[in-house]
Design a protein around this motif. Structure first.
Motif, PDB file in Angstrom:
ATOM      1  N   ASN A 294      23.700 -12.913 -10.458  1.00  0.00           N
ATOM      2  CA  ASN A 294      24.882 -13.085  -9.480  1.00  0.00           C
ATOM      3  C   ASN A 294      25.899 -13.070 -10.223  1.00  0.00           C
ATOM      4  N   ALA A 295      25.804 -13.905 -11.504  1.00  0.00           N
ATOM      5  CA  ALA A 295      26.904 -13.898 -12.108  1.00  0.00           C
ATOM      6  C   ALA A 295      27.438 -12.689 -13.066  1.00  0.00           C
ATOM      7  N   LEU A 296      26.372 -12.173 -13.329  1.00  0.00           N
ATOM      8  CA  LEU A 296      26.526 -10.580 -14.144  1.00  0.00           C
ATOM      9  C   LEU A 296      27.181  -9.671 -13.135  1.00  0.00           C
ATOM     10  N   VAL A 297      26.535  -9.637 -11.687  1.00  0.00           N
ATOM     11  CA  VAL A 297      27.537  -8.817 -11.000  1.00  0.00           C
ATOM     12  C   VAL A 297      28.910  -9.027 -10.654  1.00  0.00           C
ATOM     13  N   SER A 298      29.172 -10.398 -10.493  1.00  0.00           N
ATOM     14  CA  SER A 298      30.458 -10.757 -10.297  1.00  0.00           C
ATOM     15  C   SER A 298      31.332 -10.533 -11.593  1.00  0.00           C
ATOM     16  N   MET A 299      30.893 -10.646 -12.930  1.00  0.00           N
ATOM     17  CA  MET A 299      31.479 -10.264 -14.082  1.00  0.00           C
ATOM     18  C   MET A 299      32.019  -8.899 -14.226  1.00  0.00           C
ATOM     19  N   HIS A 300      30.833  -8.081 -13.916  1.00  0.00           N
ATOM     20  CA  HIS A 300      31.303  -6.620 -14.099  1.00  0.00           C
ATOM     21  C   HIS A 300      32.183  -6.173 -13.189  1.00  0.00           C
ATOM     22  N   ALA A 301      32.016  -6.458 -11.910  1.00  0.00           N
ATOM     23  CA  ALA A 301      32.820  -6.108 -10.905  1.00  0.00           C
ATOM     24  C   ALA A 301      34.596  -6.665 -11.044  1.00  0.00           C
ATOM     25  N   LYS A 302      34.561  -7.656 -11.713  1.00  0.00           N
ATOM     26  CA  LYS A 302      36.046  -8.237 -11.984  1.00  0.00           C
ATOM     27  C   LYS A 302      36.580  -7.557 -13.196  1.00  0.00           C
ATOM     28  N   CYS A 303      35.748  -7.264 -13.815  1.00  0.00           N
ATOM     29  CA  CYS A 303      36.094  -6.222 -15.111  1.00  0.00           C
ATOM     30  C   CYS A 303      36.081  -4.957 -14.771  1.00  0.00           C
ATOM     31  N   GLY A 304      36.099  -4.553 -13.437  1.00  0.00           N
ATOM     32  CA  GLY A 304      36.180  -3.140 -13.113  1.00  0.00           C
ATOM     33  C   GLY A 304      35.297  -2.266 -13.365  1.00  0.00           C
ATOM     34  N   ARG A 305      34.076  -2.810 -13.493  1.00  0.00           N
ATOM     35  CA  ARG A 305      32.847  -1.849 -13.788  1.00  0.00           C
ATOM     36  C   ARG A 305      31.837  -1.886 -12.552  1.00  0.00           C
ATOM     37  N   VAL A 306      32.540  -2.135 -11.306  1.00  0.00           N
ATOM     38  CA  VAL A 306      31.549  -2.115 -10.256  1.00  0.00           C
ATOM     39  C   VAL A 306      30.404  -1.093 -10.047  1.00  0.00           C
ATOM     40  N   LEU A 307      30.778   0.189 -10.125  1.00  0.00           N
ATOM     41  CA  LEU A 307      30.157   1.298  -9.961  1.00  0.00           C
ATOM     42  C   LEU A 307      29.106   1.673 -11.128  1.00  0.00           C
ATOM     43  N   GLU A 308      29.498   1.256 -12.304  1.00  0.00           N
ATOM     44  CA  GLU A 308      28.694   1.594 -13.470  1.00  0.00           C
ATOM     45  C   GLU A 308      27.534   0.341 -13.570  1.00  0.00           C
ATOM     46  N   ASP A 309      28.085  -0.804 -13.756  1.00  0.00           N
ATOM     47  CA  ASP A 309      27.192  -1.682 -13.987  1.00  0.00           C
ATOM     48  C   ASP A 309      26.967  -2.896 -13.050  1.00  0.00           C
ATOM     49  N   ALA A 310      27.829  -3.438 -12.137  1.00  0.00           N
ATOM     50  CA  ALA A 310      27.693  -4.301 -11.339  1.00  0.00           C
ATOM     51  C   ALA A 310      26.348  -3.759 -10.181  1.00  0.00           C
ATOM     52  N   HIS A 311      26.348  -2.710  -9.598  1.00  0.00           N
ATOM     53  CA  HIS A 311      25.440  -2.456  -8.918  1.00  0.00           C
ATOM     54  C   HIS A 311      24.188  -2.137  -9.343  1.00  0.00           C
TER      55      HIS A 311
END
Length: 936
Positions: A253-270
């Motif tokens: 959950n924390a990794l998803v949030s971190m990647h999303a807030k750093c603008g990498r929602v499509l690449e890494d967060a998902h």
């Protein structure tokens, strides 16, 4: 019997430390508390009950009395109960029991003492917590790991991180939990750099058995996200993979949030989200929120739908995330209703946060009726609730309702916050309510905290600017304690909107001198002002934009194109348009819009056909230019074509096609538009006015009035359309009645309404009423008469036979009369066979618009009616010398939804023989009324 080992408290001398703990603990007991449990196998202390009405001394005396009569309980049972009270969040009871144990000389174990420290932290009792630390040190607990960790956590929750770190620093052995507590404290207080440093120290400390846990990673990842530290975040991600925690729910959950807030929602967060082994509702909330924050609204809503289909039960946070998405996706209003039904089905609609989210959604999609219903049903409201509804009214241009709700908020005794005032000030500006705005200004001055709110002061500057109070706007601007770029843009926009070019450029130079760098908003203001200053200044503004590097931004590109078009330099605009490398559909639309303003249909068509991508605005602009050039077939063809492309006409589409329906005088087509408006809920006051006007112009004044009568939000536009409708039907009395209603509602008239009323009086022969109305334009309504008003007044006098008075009225006008003023008088001269004045009027018209053949024809007819054949010959010679030729007459009629066009001399109509037979029959009936109708 009280055992000898437990002397009365009154006989025992309490140490100062014990007294401090005892007093501070009892000060917490403002509610009844059961101090012990049947597990203790001792008499119940239910009678040790305190009430809020008791003073501190009453608490103390009551406790003394009970303690004197109690038997000594078992210390193991007390330790158990201490831990149980803390575990079940009964923190006041935990502290009370600890005091009783202290009285009985019962020594708690280290875990029980740690539990008491946790309860002290939960109650935010700083004094008790420090005393407890002293007790632990005195009694030899200070080096117990469990107690040390509890004290660290307690101090960090108090915000005393230096004390917490001191305990941490003095620990003999630190396990991962101790490190995590310290990390959490730094992160909670926003000390991100210290948190990162501590995490690094933990990672490289080299102590066996100490390694980051799931909690460690879950604490440090939000710190990376907050600082936008992608590389350190990726390093932590790699560490999580290395130690096998990447699929852990908390870490995932924390990794998803971190990647999303750093603008990498499509690449890494998902991708991380998919790898979480056991997803919970927080997992779904994190990924949905991530997509939302990065603008992927459709994808976020798809995830929510997938979440529900996977039988995960969304919570309040999910709904608060999803509802704002609905306003940004296609058919979002319907998705919002589905989510609303879901809330009702699972009983989530009573939550304040959810209701506020519902209000926000319905306001964004323009369903203010639903907003009002939810607002009235809410049992509890906070300031966010009020702010949301006020902002919703403002957003949907229900300005009067927004102001009324603001007054209702004040009547409840609640104090508006800065968000409330920022929302209401633009509303008051739109309403022109300067008095109310000044009251808000006075309220701000009385609350120094609000004076420090730069955004609020910026809104106040904009308010005064929109109301034309430039001195007040500048005064507020100078009082802003911390001016930002928005402050400067607000004052610059004030002078730009009020066309004060010199002061605008003075302020711009002052802003640059203070070291404030302009942004694209500043550049847009410069371009807007340059339009007023002429093409030379516009070219300088264009170069200024280029030097600042903003010509690559689409919004600036569009403004440059629009500026050249407004200066009448459409060709220059097209050259600029061709030079832009990053053109898109918006840029092309702006260029087409420029051609629309200048009626250049062919050029607009060229760009339209070259566009690889078109949006609804593109189609609307092309429909508009066809409609305004009376190319009705092309307008309707495009209107159908845009629907074939899968697009749905909006309010602008209907407003653009309505003139085409009106030009055909097709009541059938107008009704089709009306039906579409009702089916698609296109509630727009401007559209309503256009529809009302179309009914009137198509000859159906009854439907026009019925639409006006049921309109819930009547404004100046609606009244203008209704009065104009009565005017073109010659129903002056009805028009004046509607005007009286408008004045009763305190709606200020404008020059358009006055023109319509004067025209109505003219056609109805109400000379006296028309003269009084004309006199009231300036004297009562403070409107400077326009050329249209003078033209109507001349028409009123001329139609009533006062030809000479009308002529003298024109000569006394404070400005030079144009053709619209002289034209009605020439027509009246024909009606009343006034040759001499007609000759003088015609001479003026021949000078003003020498190519208008209508003036020559009218003057020729005036001469002919008075058998002045020499005059007729003279006029015809003038027409011949100017190569003027009268265009063929044209008319059309709609019969059973089919349009029939007739041009003088044209023999193309398929049923021309039947038509001529009918005309012959009608001609015979007119000439000989005794003709038997049956024979015909």
């Amino acid at each position: 019997m009280i055992p000898p080992c437990a002397p009365k408290l009154s006989q025992k001398l309490l140490s100062p430390y014990t007294t401090t703990i005892f007093t501070n603990t009892l000060s917490l007991l403002h509610e009844p508390a059961i101090l012990f449990h049947p597990k203790l196998h001792q008499p119940s202390l239910l009678h040790l009950t305190t009430t809020a009405s008791l003073s501190k001394s009453d608490h103390l005396n009551s406790a003394h009395h009970v303690f004197d009569e109690m038997l000594q309980p078992n210390y193991k049972a007390c330790n158990t109960m201490l831990k149980e009270y803390t575990a079940t969040c009964q923190h006041s009871q935990s502290l009370s029991l600890f005091m009783c144990m202290h009285k009985w000389n019962l020594r708690p174990d280290c875990f029980a003492l740690a539990a008491v420290a946790k309860s002290a932290a939960a109650l935010r009792n700083n004094v008790f917590g420090r005393s407890l630390h002293g007790f632990a040190a005195k009694e030899g607990y200070a080096k117990e790991v469990a107690v040390e960790k509890a004290l660290m956590d307690m101090y960090s929750r108090f915000g005393l991180l230096s004390e917490s770190y001191k305990v941490f620093d003095e620990m003999g052995w630190r396990d991962s939990v101790a490190w995590n507590i310290m990390l959490t404290g730094f992160a909670r207080e926003g000390l991100s750099e210290k948190a990162m440093g501590l995490f690094y120290s933990m990672h490289v400390c080299g102590v066996e058995g100490i390694k980051p846990t799931a909690v460690t990673i879950a604490v440090i990842l939000p710190v990376c996200a907050k600082l936008k530290l992608l590389k350190p975040g990726l390093s932590v991600h790699g560490l999580a993979i290395k130690i096998g925690l990447d699929s852990d729910t908390l870490v995932g959950n924390a990794l998803v949030s971190m990647h999303a807030k750093c603008g990498r929602v499509l690449e890494d967060a998902h991708r991380v989200f998919l790898l979480i082994g056991c997803k919970d509702v927080v997992s779904w909330n994190s990924i949905i929120s991530g997509f939302l924050e990065n603008g992927f609204y459709e994808e976020a809503f798809d995830l929510f739908s997938h979440m529900v289909s996977m039988r995960f039960l969304p919570n309040y946070a999910t709904i608060a995330n999803v509802l704002p998405i609905c306003a940004f996706v296609e058919d979002g209003r319907y998705y919002g209703k589905e989510v609303h039904c879901y809330l009702l089905r699972f009983g989530l609609e009573k939550d304040l946060l959810v209701n506020n989210a519902l209000l926000t959604h319905y306001a964004k999609v323009g369903d203010m009726k639903r907003v009002e219903f939810i607002f009235k049903q809410m049992h509890s409201r906070d300031i966010v609730t009020w702010n949301t509804v006020i902002a919703g009214y403002a957003m949907n241009e229900w300005y009067s309702k927004a102001r009324d709700l603001f007054h209702e908020l004040l009547s409840t005794g609640a104090n508006p916050d800065s968000v409330t005032l920022i929302s209401i000030l633009p509303v008051l500006a739109q309403l022109g309510d300067i008095e109310e705005g000044m009251k808000i200004h006075f309220y701000i001055l009385k609350h120094p905290v609000l004076l420090q709110e730069t955004s609020l002061m910026n809104a106040l500057v904009s308010f005064y600017g929109k109301c034309g109070e430039l001195d007040d706007a500048l005064s507020v601007f100078k009082r802003i304690q911390k001016r930002d770029l928005i402050s400067w843009n607000a004052i610059l926009s004030t002078y730009a909107d009020n066309e004060h070019c010199e002061k605008f450029f003075d302020l711009l130079h002052e802003m640059i001198h203070e070291g404030i760098s302009p942004d694209s908003v500043t550049v847009l203001g410069v371009l807007r002002v340059s339009i007023l200053c002429g093409i030379r200044i516009l070219r300088e503004a264009h170069g200024y934009s280029f030097r600042l590097g903003y010509t690559s931004e689409l919004v600036v590109q569009n403004a440059i194109l629009d500026a050249y078009a407004k200066c009448g330099k459409v060709d220059a605009a097209y050259k600029v348009f061709r030079s832009f490398a990053g053109k898109n559909v918006v840029t092309a639309n702006t260029m087409i819009s420029g051609y629309v303003k200048h009626g250049t249909q062919e050029n607009a068509e060229t760009i339209f056909h070259q566009m690889s991508e078109r949006d609804l605005t593109t189609w609307n602009l092309m429909i508009q230019i066809y409609a305004q050039n009376e190319c009705t077939n092309q307008a309707f063809s495009l209107f159908h074509e845009l629907q074939n492309e899968g697009l749905k006409p909006d309010a602008v589409s209907i407003m653009n096609i309505l003139p085409a329906c009106t030009s055909l005088a097709s009541i059938h087509l107008v009704r089709q538009c009306h039906g579409y408006i009702l089916r698609t809920s296109l509630g727009d006051i401007h559209l309503e006015g256009a529809l009302l006007d179309s009914y009137s112009k198509c000859g159906n004044i009854i439907d026009s009035y019925n639409l006006f009568r049921v309109s819930p939000q009547k404004d100046l536009i609606t009244f203008t359309a209704m009065i104009g409708g009565y005017a073109i039907h010659g129903m002056a009395e009805e028009a004046l009645g509607i005007f009286a209603q408008m004045l009763e509602l305190n709606i200020k008239p404008d020059h358009v309404i006055m023109t319509s009323l004067l025209s109505a009086c003219s056609h109805a022969g109400l000379t006296d009423a028309g003269q009084k109305l004309f006199e009231s334009i300036k004297e009562v309504h403070c409107i400077e008469p326009t050329m249209e008003h003078y033209s109507c007044m001349v028409d009123i006098l001329a139609r009533s036979g006062q030809i000479r008075e009308a002529y003298e009225f024109i000569l006394k006008m404070p400005c030079e009369a144009n053709a619209s003023v002289w034209g009605p008088l020439l027509g009246a001269c024909k009606t009343h066979k006034e040759v001499e004045i007609g000759r003088l009027v015609a001479k003026r018209l021949f000078e003003i618009e020498g190519e208008n053949i209508g003036n020559y024809v009218v003057m020729s007819n005036i001469y002919a009616a008075n058998e002045r054949w020499d005059g007729v010959g003279e006029v015809r010679r003038m027409m011949k010398s100017k190569y003027l030729k009268k265009p063929a007459g044209c008319s059309w009629i709609e019969v059973e939804k089919s349009r029939h066009l007739f041009v003088a001399g044209d023999l193309c109509h398929l049923r021309r023989v039947n038509i001529h037979d009918m005309l012959t029959s009608l001609d015979q009936q007119i000439k000989d009324p005794m003709v038997d109708m049956m024979e015909v």
